[in-house]
Design a protein around this motif. Structure first.
Motif, PDB file in Angstrom:
ATOM      1  N   TYR A 122      -4.237   4.336  -5.553  1.00 44.22           N
ATOM      2  CA  TYR A 122      -4.865   3.162  -6.175  1.00 44.22           C
ATOM      3  C   TYR A 122      -3.815   2.164  -6.669  1.00 44.22           C
ATOM      4  O   TYR A 122      -3.975   0.950  -6.491  1.00 44.22           O
ATOM      5  N   ALA A 123      -2.752   2.661  -7.272  1.00 46.01           N
ATOM      6  CA  ALA A 123      -1.697   1.772  -7.766  1.00 46.01           C
ATOM      7  C   ALA A 123      -1.088   0.962  -6.618  1.00 46.01           C
ATOM      8  O   ALA A 123      -0.827  -0.236  -6.766  1.00 46.01           O
ATOM      9  N   ALA A 124      -0.893   1.584  -5.467  1.00 49.47           N
ATOM     10  CA  ALA A 124      -0.334   0.885  -4.311  1.00 49.47           C
ATOM     11  C   ALA A 124      -1.263  -0.216  -3.806  1.00 49.47           C
ATOM     12  O   ALA A 124      -0.809  -1.158  -3.155  1.00 49.47           O
ATOM     13  N   ARG A 125      -2.549  -0.130  -4.132  1.00 47.91           N
ATOM     14  CA  ARG A 125      -3.525  -1.144  -3.723  1.00 47.91           C
ATOM     15  C   ARG A 125      -3.657  -2.260  -4.761  1.00 47.91           C
ATOM     16  O   ARG A 125      -4.494  -3.145  -4.622  1.00 47.91           O
ATOM     17  N   GLY A 126      -2.887  -2.192  -5.835  1.00 47.32           N
ATOM     18  CA  GLY A 126      -2.930  -3.233  -6.863  1.00 47.32           C
ATOM     19  C   GLY A 126      -3.778  -2.890  -8.073  1.00 47.32           C
ATOM     20  O   GLY A 126      -3.913  -3.707  -8.989  1.00 47.32           O
ATOM     21  N   TRP A 127      -4.350  -1.695  -8.107  1.00 46.64           N
ATOM     22  CA  TRP A 127      -5.090  -1.251  -9.287  1.00 46.64           C
ATOM     23  C   TRP A 127      -4.083  -0.968 -10.397  1.00 46.64           C
ATOM     24  O   TRP A 127      -2.997  -0.448 -10.145  1.00 46.64           O
ATOM     25  N   GLN A 128      -4.452  -1.336 -11.631  1.00 51.67           N
ATOM     26  CA  GLN A 128      -3.522  -1.226 -12.757  1.00 51.67           C
ATOM     27  C   GLN A 128      -4.002  -0.164 -13.741  1.00 51.67           C
ATOM     28  O   GLN A 128      -5.178  -0.137 -14.113  1.00 51.67           O
ATOM     29  N   LEU A 129      -3.068   0.687 -14.168  1.00 59.17           N
ATOM     30  CA  LEU A 129      -3.382   1.720 -15.135  1.00 59.17           C
ATOM     31  C   LEU A 129      -3.697   1.084 -16.481  1.00 59.17           C
ATOM     32  O   LEU A 129      -2.947   0.242 -16.976  1.00 59.17           O
ATOM     33  N   ASP A 149      -7.866   8.278 -21.119  1.00 60.75           N
ATOM     34  CA  ASP A 149      -6.516   7.718 -21.181  1.00 60.75           C
ATOM     35  C   ASP A 149      -5.660   8.286 -20.053  1.00 60.75           C
ATOM     36  O   ASP A 149      -5.686   9.479 -19.771  1.00 60.75           O
ATOM     37  N   GLY A 150      -4.910   7.422 -19.392  1.00 62.91           N
ATOM     38  CA  GLY A 150      -3.995   7.869 -18.353  1.00 62.91           C
ATOM     39  C   GLY A 150      -4.634   8.069 -16.991  1.00 62.91           C
ATOM     40  O   GLY A 150      -3.942   8.384 -16.030  1.00 62.91           O
ATOM     41  N   SER A 151      -5.962   7.882 -16.896  1.00 65.15           N
ATOM     42  CA  SER A 151      -6.626   8.032 -15.591  1.00 65.15           C
ATOM     43  C   SER A 151      -7.530   6.861 -15.261  1.00 65.15           C
ATOM     44  O   SER A 151      -8.093   6.812 -14.171  1.00 65.15           O
ATOM     45  N   THR A 152      -7.659   5.920 -16.180  1.00 63.80           N
ATOM     46  CA  THR A 152      -8.516   4.761 -15.962  1.00 63.80           C
ATOM     47  C   THR A 152      -7.691   3.625 -15.372  1.00 63.80           C
ATOM     48  O   THR A 152      -6.662   3.241 -15.918  1.00 63.80           O
ATOM     49  N   TYR A 153      -8.174   3.108 -14.241  1.00 63.79           N
ATOM     50  CA  TYR A 153      -7.511   2.003 -13.547  1.00 63.79           C
ATOM     51  C   TYR A 153      -8.472   0.836 -13.445  1.00 63.79           C
ATOM     52  O   TYR A 153      -9.692   1.026 -13.335  1.00 63.79           O
TER      53      TYR A 153
END
Length: 177
Positions: A122-129, A149-153
């Motif tokens: 997800y992070a590689a697709r531009g989703w932000q933690l 916490d720590g899993s919501t994007y």
């Protein structure tokens, strides 16, 4: 060759819904509950077909998240899975591309809860933690949800949130995030 189709839950017949449930049960071995299934329904689905076989799925359902004094119309991503023997071929990316198109056209914000294994995808697709505290608007009021916490994007599409602020999700049975 795989084909991605989108459809609302109301457009899916019993056979397709049965195939989706079987795919999700297999993908989330012993960790896909009736509440998880319920969370997957009622929105737009991205379905990956190889001939008559369902090999990938994801859905976006509408939720309200509270942030910065606003109730944000949020597209919440649920039930993203690719059949085990078809993974590593870009099909998860194809599912997310279809869902992100829905998010960009219909919502203020995209959100999801990612497993540790999927966070990099997800992070590689531009989703932000989300870096701030997560909470739920429960029947008793706003309650802190450390498990979020720590899993919501989030994927900002119409609103640019303060990623360090408080994020409050609406109440639902089962996992709130």
């Amino acid at each position: 060759m795989a084909e991605v189709r989108t459809a609302h839950t109301a457009q899916l017949d019993t056979d397709v819904l049965t195939a989706v449930r079987a795919l999700l049960d297999a993908a989330f071995v012993d960790d896909f509950s009736e509440s998880d299934w319920d969370h997957t329904l009622g929105g737009m689905h991205a379905l990956v077909w190889e001939g008559s076989e369902l090999i990938g799925h994801g859905s976006v359902v509408q939720r309200r998240l509270l942030h910065g004094g606003r109730a944000l119309r949020t597209g919440y991503v649920e039930g993203v899975a690719v059949r085990a023997d078809r993974r590593g071929r870009g099909l998860g990316g194809a599912v997310m591309e279809a869902l992100e198109r829905v998010l960009r056209r219909a919502y203020d914000l995209g959100a999801l809860s990612a497993s540790d294994d999927a966070a990099g995808f997800y992070a590689a697709r531009g989703w932000q933690l989300w870096q701030g505290p997560t909470c739920v608007l429960a029947p008793s009021g706003i309650v802190r949800t450390e498990e979020g916490d720590g899993s919501t994007y989030v994927l900002p599409v119409g609103v640019v949130p303060d990623l360090t602020g408080e994020l409050v999700c609406d109440w639902r049975d089962g996992d709130v995030w």
